[in-house]
Design a protein around this motif. Sequence first.
Motif, mmCIF file in Angstrom:
data_model
loop_
_atom_site.group_PDB
_atom_site.id
_atom_site.type_symbol
_atom_site.label_atom_id
_atom_site.label_comp_id
_atom_site.label_asym_id
_atom_site.label_seq_id
_atom_site.Cartn_x
_atom_site.Cartn_y
_atom_site.Cartn_z
ATOM 1 N N UNK A 278 9.570 0.932 -2.470
ATOM 2 C CA UNK A 278 9.528 0.107 -1.256
ATOM 3 C C UNK A 278 10.674 0.431 -0.296
ATOM 4 N N UNK B 55 9.881 1.263 3.608
ATOM 5 C CA UNK B 55 10.526 0.502 4.684
ATOM 6 C C UNK B 55 11.389 1.408 5.554
ATOM 7 N N UNK C 264 5.423 -5.408 -3.814
ATOM 8 C CA UNK C 264 6.150 -6.500 -3.175
ATOM 9 C C UNK C 264 6.913 -7.361 -4.165
ATOM 10 N N UNK D 230 -0.738 0.966 4.055
ATOM 11 C CA UNK D 230 -0.776 -0.407 3.556
ATOM 12 C C UNK D 230 -1.167 -0.378 2.082
ATOM 13 N N UNK D 231 -0.368 -1.011 1.241
ATOM 14 C CA UNK D 231 -0.680 -1.064 -0.184
ATOM 15 C C UNK D 231 -1.196 -2.465 -0.503
ATOM 16 N N UNK D 232 -2.399 -2.535 -1.033
ATOM 17 C CA UNK D 232 -3.072 -3.811 -1.277
ATOM 18 C C UNK D 232 -3.229 -4.003 -2.786
ATOM 19 N N UNK D 233 -2.671 -5.085 -3.330
ATOM 20 C CA UNK D 233 -2.828 -5.295 -4.775
ATOM 21 C C UNK D 233 -4.260 -5.705 -5.121
#
Lengths: 540, 393
Positions: free
Chosen positions: A66, A70, A230, A80-83
């Motif tokens: 991360x 950032x 996250x 975009x990382x989507x769980x």
Amino acid sequence: MAEKYDAIVVGAGHNGLTNAAYLAKAGLKVVVLERNGYIGGAAVSRELYPNWKYTNCSYVCSLLRPEIIRDLRLPSQGLQVVPYGGGVTFMQNGDYFGNHTDHERHHRELARHSKRDADAYSRYEADVMKQTRIIRPFLMRTPPDPTSLKPRDIRELIGMAKAFGGMGEVGLADTMRFWTMSIGDFLEEYFESDVVKAHLAGSGIIGTALGVYSPGTAYVLLHHYMGDVDGSIGSWGLARGGMGAVSNALAGAFKSFGGTVQCDSEVAQIIVKNGKTVGVALTNGDEIHGRIVVSNLDPKRTFLKIMQETDLPKDLVSKAKNFKIRGSSGKLNIALDGLPTFNGLPKESPLCLGEKHFIDSLPRMERAYDDWKSGTWSKDPYVDMLIPTQVDPTMAPPGKHMMSVFVQYAPPKIDGRDWTSEDRDAFGKTVIDQISSYSPNFKDLILHCEVRSPQDIENEVGLTEGNIFMGELTFDQLLFNRPFPGYAQYRVPAVKGMYMCGSGTHPGGGVMAAPGANAAREILMDLNRASLVPRGYDDD
Amino acid sequence: MIPHNESMILHTPFHSRCEAACEVNLWEDWKGYTTPQVFTEIDMEYFAVRNSTGVFDLSPMTKYRISGSDSGAFINKLITRDIRKLAVGRVSYVLWCDGEGKVMDDGTIFRLSENDYRLCCYTRALDWLMWTAEGFDVTICEETAEVAALAVQGPTSCAVLKAMGFSGIELLKPFGMAYFNFSGSQLMVSRTGFTGDLGYEVWMEPNLGEIFWDALFDAGKLYGIRAIGSSALDMLRIEAGFLQAGVDFVPADEAIRSGRSRSPFELGLGWLVSFDKPVFNGRKALLKERAQGSRYAFVYLDVEGNKPAEHAFVYHADIEVGTITSAAWCPTAKTNIAFAQVDARYGSKGQSLIAEIYYERELKWTRVMASCKVIDGPVFAPARRRQTPAPNF
């Protein structure tokens, strides 16, 4: 007239691009040379069937640091990382074990298989978390050289010693055991249910030419747990648009710093003169000059294929020859006309969003490994199957789906010979049959299927033997031993200007981008420039 | 008339559907209505809005219908922005101040027809609206319970509404409104929201609530639709940089202690003040503030590290210069963001500050003094939010 750059990065994989981005950000004139007509290496999204995007090599994302996302502003470049959550292991008796994200629901599901296991899970979770806490701070750091007397190495070693010392005698013993034992033995210390053990053991063998009872596989599990989405440690996510989104975002950042990506440019040779790199020669005969050359290729390809043995010290050549990078995995990528149903599970179950596995005991997993040792693919394979389009709306038309099937085990050669197209078809059939026995309508929904043997992965992606981690993640090849003792600080000491930045270096593969960033920090240090590479976040 | 024997807490027109979807049974009281904080899992709900479609029941938002020949003139006295520029069929984000130029609330105004407006806001403002309305030919009716509303937000939200048969919805511009026939009635869709993403709000009669919800979720099945609660919405609005009344500022008429209310300038909302208008509530005070300078500044902070700076003090060197009002690790922007109220001298872009963050790990509290930088705007602003025609994902 040859082009001249400050730095040449060989290979536009995610680490090559990360490395190049930091060098360019520091003001260097950088070119990334890519053999294929597209960037990304093993982090790609490719339209191999009209209107379907295949995330056809790596397929999930958790380890990508991360700090780097950032710092390089990758979200503004479209990442975009989507769980996704969930996960199921189907059983031969028609039942299944489901990996619920809700803690209490997870406990209840475990208890359905073993009440004792359900209560043991918190001990297991705490013990694994203890190990991730130890390893995570080292991800964004260069491993210290234990034989060095340089202040920086000594400082880092003291830091490492403190981390280990802080665990106490029992903790240290546990850690040593954990790093060397098998995932099977480790899980036996917590659980009695076969399916629970089988479900958890998968992370110990993915991408590894070892079985669930082979020493060293417990660490491989850790490698799959030490990431986070996250801050949720151990969680996995999908890169929206497929893993190519990672590479594209990195390339976007790199270009925003003025860098150049050159595709269809295969490096034939790294040119070394008087113990210094001066550039590279392409297979088309072009030469590109630069005093820094960074290889994103694996250690075998770097030192045995695009470098001259005569330019390298003898110990390095023999270490590269002995490097363990055995291919053990294949991949199927499938376009589906609709969402398949699975025995015993409603389509709407949140469990369906996660990975599906079809092997329910450790002995079955070990037998899958036996086939690999005998020079063939597993006839009862361990499959890590995911349908990313259940979460990601961008990869297939509405109502249609893309299925990513990671297969363990498949050997780099069949009985010592090359794969034939018949072998590939038979391998594909084995996997499809395995899934079909738990999903009655699966076969009817297949519109297109790409089958990739380790040999295909080697030929197309350039990973030696098709090893997804660019070298096995066993203790003999980790930390200051990755890729080899004496070469773990990203530079090649005998050849000035020569560096490594691929997953063959610390902290290893899994689309972390840490090797590329760590290598950039070393290069900038050698150039006496300020390090722009961010420090790792503290968990505590 | 409100019946006197009703239950203590009210149900929105979507309650039966929310109740069925609210798997974790976490509810909260929002202006007297029981509404879900979380349906299943906060992260999944947050990501529905950033990746597919999330649906939020905003029926408890306070709504006023403002009509009459002086309605435009009345609104222009109430709010700081110039409503004359708002065309019929358009929506505007507005705020209003008390006589001292301190913000009472923000909200959205819908211009339904020439002399017919709807104001949608957080606080209950009828008393203030009526005071301001004196002398105007205007009728103001509270219609909170008469208008049910769902926010349909996220990259596939346009595709979902199209699948419901709302043809042409993709051509609706941001802050535009359109009407569609639905189940023998009519409903209004505005391209507005509180998430910073592509999204819509659907306004309807309460008796349509359940049948609309069912049709919406049916159409959304292939587009990743999911109901979201207030916890996910809070993450979304912080990432998008939206202030919340009662959290990021104290509504002026609720402030007890002196100096606790804020002007539009002090909330970073000076762009909503139009001095071209000769008269509006708070104009004189705001003119004075503009000339003399503000005491406070509202800032977005990019906070170092990954610990959310909730409730942190903000320092410059050793001096306390402000406090943080909202903070979150933003999962899409991958940034640690905070909203802060600081001394105006430390509020300019690029200013370095320090946030004193406390966090707990296994009963042990740790303090970090995290460097922060004042940034010039929200960290999340995807192109799809403004694109017309709206994309399918």
